[in-house]
Design an enzyme around this catalytic site. Structure first.
Site, PDB file in Angstrom:
ATOM      1  N   ILE A   1       0.896  -1.154   0.000  1.00  0.00           N
ATOM      2  CA  ILE A   1       0.000   0.000   0.000  1.00  0.00           C
ATOM      3  C   ILE A   1       0.935   1.204   0.000  1.00  0.00           C
ATOM      4  O   ILE A   1       1.858   1.291   0.817  1.00  0.00           O
ATOM      5  CB  ILE A   1      -0.958  -0.009   1.219  1.00  0.00           C
ATOM      6  CG1 ILE A   1      -1.899   1.225   1.193  1.00  0.00           C
ATOM      7  CG2 ILE A   1      -0.228  -0.118   2.548  1.00  0.00           C
ATOM      8  CD1 ILE A   1      -3.018   1.157   2.233  1.00  0.00           C
ATOM      9  N   SER A   2       0.756   2.095  -0.943  1.00  0.00           N
ATOM     10  CA  SER A   2       1.714   3.189  -1.149  1.00  0.00           C
ATOM     11  C   SER A   2       1.780   4.136   0.037  1.00  0.00           C
ATOM     12  O   SER A   2       0.819   4.286   0.804  1.00  0.00           O
ATOM     13  CB  SER A   2       1.338   3.992  -2.402  1.00  0.00           C
ATOM     14  OG  SER A   2       1.590   3.241  -3.568  1.00  0.00           O
ATOM     15  N   GLN A   3       2.922   4.770   0.165  1.00  0.00           N
ATOM     16  CA  GLN A   3       3.118   5.812   1.173  1.00  0.00           C
ATOM     17  C   GLN A   3       2.074   6.912   0.955  1.00  0.00           C
ATOM     18  O   GLN A   3       1.857   7.350  -0.185  1.00  0.00           O
ATOM     19  CB  GLN A   3       4.526   6.372   1.019  1.00  0.00           C
ATOM     20  CG  GLN A   3       4.884   7.493   1.972  1.00  0.00           C
ATOM     21  CD  GLN A   3       6.270   8.036   1.684  1.00  0.00           C
ATOM     22  OE1 GLN A   3       6.980   7.558   0.791  1.00  0.00           O
ATOM     23  NE2 GLN A   3       6.677   9.061   2.425  1.00  0.00           N
TER      24      GLN A   3
END
Length: 213
Positions: free
Chosen positions: A63-65
């Site tokens: 899950i992206s920053q």
């Protein structure tokens, strides 16, 4: 699927963090502040949900920053009602941000396990894409083209021509380009054959794989 006052407070702290890093679009900041990111992660890792960092999810993906999600969303300049193609549904968090911004989202995921999991999850919450597809992100979704905006959430070694061809004249595509480290790149389609290109620094993404399945 609870969203408590504690979660909401942590989100506001997160908003302050990404704002301090340079995000200025109030609509993007409001979306980050509203969407319960902890629901997009395994409950045992809930304490990590509102830290500004990427985190592993299913199928060797992340899950992206939050800052990266906000940065790409700001570059995209999404307007309400626009048709947005998302390459790499992942956990569905970026999908939710696009939906919160008012986009009609067409999303494609190449990992079958993740596609099934995220499709089931998104059906249970208010952030539903217009269309969610399992397939090769390099090819896009030509059957629904053209798109006002295209966002790629995995690192591409080069820019897929199929995606550029599915962008409307006047449209914007945000894509991280590179192998080990990616350069965030914005393409604006000026005419049928002409694109403006701008680069916005180094990021790290999981790779965009072709014909993975």
């Amino acid at each position: 699927m609870k969203d408590t006052y504690r979660h909401q407070g942590k989100r506001q702290q997160l908003v302050r963090v990404v704002k301090k890093k340079g995000i200025t679009d109030e609509r993007v900041l409001a979306a980050i502040g509203k969407i319960p990111r902890h629901l997009f992660m395994d409950s045992s890792f809930e304490d990590h949900a509102y830290q500004d960092k990427a985190f592993p999810i299913a199928a060797d993906q992340t899950i992206s920053q939050p800052y990266t999600v906000a940065f790409q969303s700001e570059l995209l300049e999404v307007k309400k009602g626009e048709k947005v193609l998302e390459i790499g549904t992942g956990s569905g968090y970026q999908t939710a941000v696009l939906c919160e911004l008012g986009a009609k989202v067409y999303s494609i995921e190449r990992q079958r396990e993740l596609y099934k999991k995220t499709k089931t999850f998104l059906a249970r919450i208010v952030y539903r894409p217009k269309h969610l597809s399992f397939g090769d992100g390099y090819k896009g979704l030509p059957e629904y083209a053209p798109y006002d905006k295209i966002i790629v959430t995995a690192g591409a070694p080069d820019v897929p021509r199929d995606l550029l061809s599915q962008l409307k004249v006047g449209g914007r595509m945000v894509i991280p380009v590179g192998t080990e480290v990616q350069t965030m790149t914005l393409f604006v389609r000026k005419s049928v054959k002409e694109f403006d290109k701008k680069e916005f620094g180094a990021f790290r993404f999981v790779p965009l794989l072709e014909d993975k399945n």
